[in-house]
Design an enzyme around this catalytic site. Structure first.
Site, PDB file in Angstrom:
ATOM      1  N   TYR A   1       0.830  -1.199   0.000  1.00  0.00           N
ATOM      2  CA  TYR A   1       0.000   0.000   0.000  1.00  0.00           C
ATOM      3  C   TYR A   1       0.871   1.258   0.000  1.00  0.00           C
ATOM      4  O   TYR A   1       1.366   1.702   1.048  1.00  0.00           O
ATOM      5  CB  TYR A   1      -0.933   0.022   1.216  1.00  0.00           C
ATOM      6  CG  TYR A   1      -1.861  -1.174   1.310  1.00  0.00           C
ATOM      7  CD1 TYR A   1      -2.192  -1.945   0.197  1.00  0.00           C
ATOM      8  CD2 TYR A   1      -2.424  -1.540   2.530  1.00  0.00           C
ATOM      9  CE1 TYR A   1      -3.035  -3.027   0.288  1.00  0.00           C
ATOM     10  CE2 TYR A   1      -3.280  -2.624   2.631  1.00  0.00           C
ATOM     11  CZ  TYR A   1      -3.576  -3.371   1.502  1.00  0.00           C
ATOM     12  OH  TYR A   1      -4.417  -4.450   1.606  1.00  0.00           O
TER      13      TYR A   1
ATOM     14  N   HIS B   1       0.055 -12.376   1.512  1.00  0.00           N
ATOM     15  CA  HIS B   1      -0.724 -11.446   0.701  1.00  0.00           C
ATOM     16  C   HIS B   1      -0.735 -11.869  -0.769  1.00  0.00           C
ATOM     17  O   HIS B   1       0.309 -11.898  -1.426  1.00  0.00           O
ATOM     18  CB  HIS B   1      -0.097 -10.046   0.828  1.00  0.00           C
ATOM     19  CG  HIS B   1      -0.980  -8.934   0.377  1.00  0.00           C
ATOM     20  ND1 HIS B   1      -0.504  -7.637   0.230  1.00  0.00           N
ATOM     21  CD2 HIS B   1      -2.301  -8.885   0.062  1.00  0.00           C
ATOM     22  CE1 HIS B   1      -1.503  -6.860  -0.158  1.00  0.00           C
ATOM     23  NE2 HIS B   1      -2.594  -7.608  -0.269  1.00  0.00           N
TER      24      HIS B   1
END
Length: 303
Positions: free
Chosen positions: A51, A131
């Site tokens: 992110y 992830h």
């Protein structure tokens, strides 16, 4: 002995937007969003190196400094490595001298956690998620998971799991490993219930589920259905379905996003939902929607 699992608050704060997802967010606005989440009782905060190429982690760590009693989740699978400064190609409005490098090896996972701790300014992380291992399933199962389990045993992590936009691979993790948590994005919503087999297995095995992507990237985020589904233009048939659901909701005095937030929490495996926000106003709106009761009659009509 495994450490006690962290207690997840019903509502979680998703940190992708304060990593400048799609558009820039100022430091002050990012801090205000985290402060608003805290003030509304949110105690689960989710982030990832992905992110904003570390921006979300740095901002979230700074905003939570000096506070206690929260659960912080970050992720592994993408290392940040030096590169020529350039605009980020993955949708975050940042320009850095870093790029992402897929790495689900044991050494890569440990390095990822160690580097995340530096960015976060923390000695340990409550929850680490593997992830998006979609194209790296075997390495994630054979290397990333055992390394995270070892780090959990060492006390660097309190819980471990997997976070994806699909349900089939997480089902393997639930069945073949000793994970604590699954974060499932967009696959158990008002419009897409394909992840139900995963949730049923999680409930049977005592694995907690964090539901993310409950608005399916925008289609369910407003009172009138939006224009995007899974980060792409929404097909006409889905817009039509969402419009019909919105009409049913309206008959029961409920808005479409209110129902979208409430729906996943009806399943016993779902412990928390994570909602991304870039401003304090968005945070407060989401919290207010989550607090409004939804009548059982609505669920009965939706089926």
């Amino acid at each position: 002995m495994k450490p006690a699992r962290p207690v997840l608050s019903r509502l979680g704060f998703g940190g992708a937007p304060i990593g400048n997802l799609y558009t820039e967010v100022s430091d002050d606005d990012a801090r205000a969003a985290v402060d608003a989440a805290w003030d509304t009782g949110t105690r689960l905060f989710d982030t990832a190196p992905h992110y904003g190429l570390g921006l979300s982690e740095r901002r979230l760590g700074a905003a939570l400094a000096g506070r206690s009693g929260y659960v912080l989740s970050t992720k592994v699978g993408r290392l940040l490595v030096p590169a020529e400064p350039a605009p980020d190609p993955d949708g975050f409005a940042v320009t850095t001298g870093l790029r992402r490098q897929w790495d689900f090896s044991a050494a890569g996972v440990r390095r990822s956690i160690e580097e995340s701790l530096v960015r976060l300014g923390l000695p340990a992380v409550d929850l680490a998620l593997i992830h998006d291992p979609d194209d790296h399933a075997e390495q994630a199962l054979d290397e990333a998971y055992p390394e995270l389990a070892a780090m959990r045993d060492e006390g660097l992590l309190r819980a471990i799991g997997v976070g994806t936009n699909q349900w089939e691979l997480p089902l393997r993790f639930v069945q073949e490993t000793d994970i604590d948590v699954v974060m499932l994005a967009g696959r158990y919503t008002l419009l897409d219930r394909t992840g139900l087999p995963l949730l049923e297995e999680c409930a049977a095995r005592g694995v907690q589920v964090i539901a993310a992507g409950v608005f399916n990237s925008g289609l369910l985020a407003t009172d009138e259905p939006g224009a995007t589904f899974n980060y792409a233009p929404a097909p006409a048939e889905l817009v039509d379905r969402a419009s019909k659901i919105a009409g049913i909701c309206a008959r029961h005095g409920v808005t479409l996003p209110q129902a979208a937030i409430a729906f996943p929490l009806r399943h016993p495996a779902v412990a928390s939902i994570v909602l991304g926000a870039r401003t304090a106003d968005e945070v407060r709106r989401n919290a207010a929607l989550a607090d409004r009761p939804v009548p059982d009659e609505l669920w009965e009509e939706l089926g």
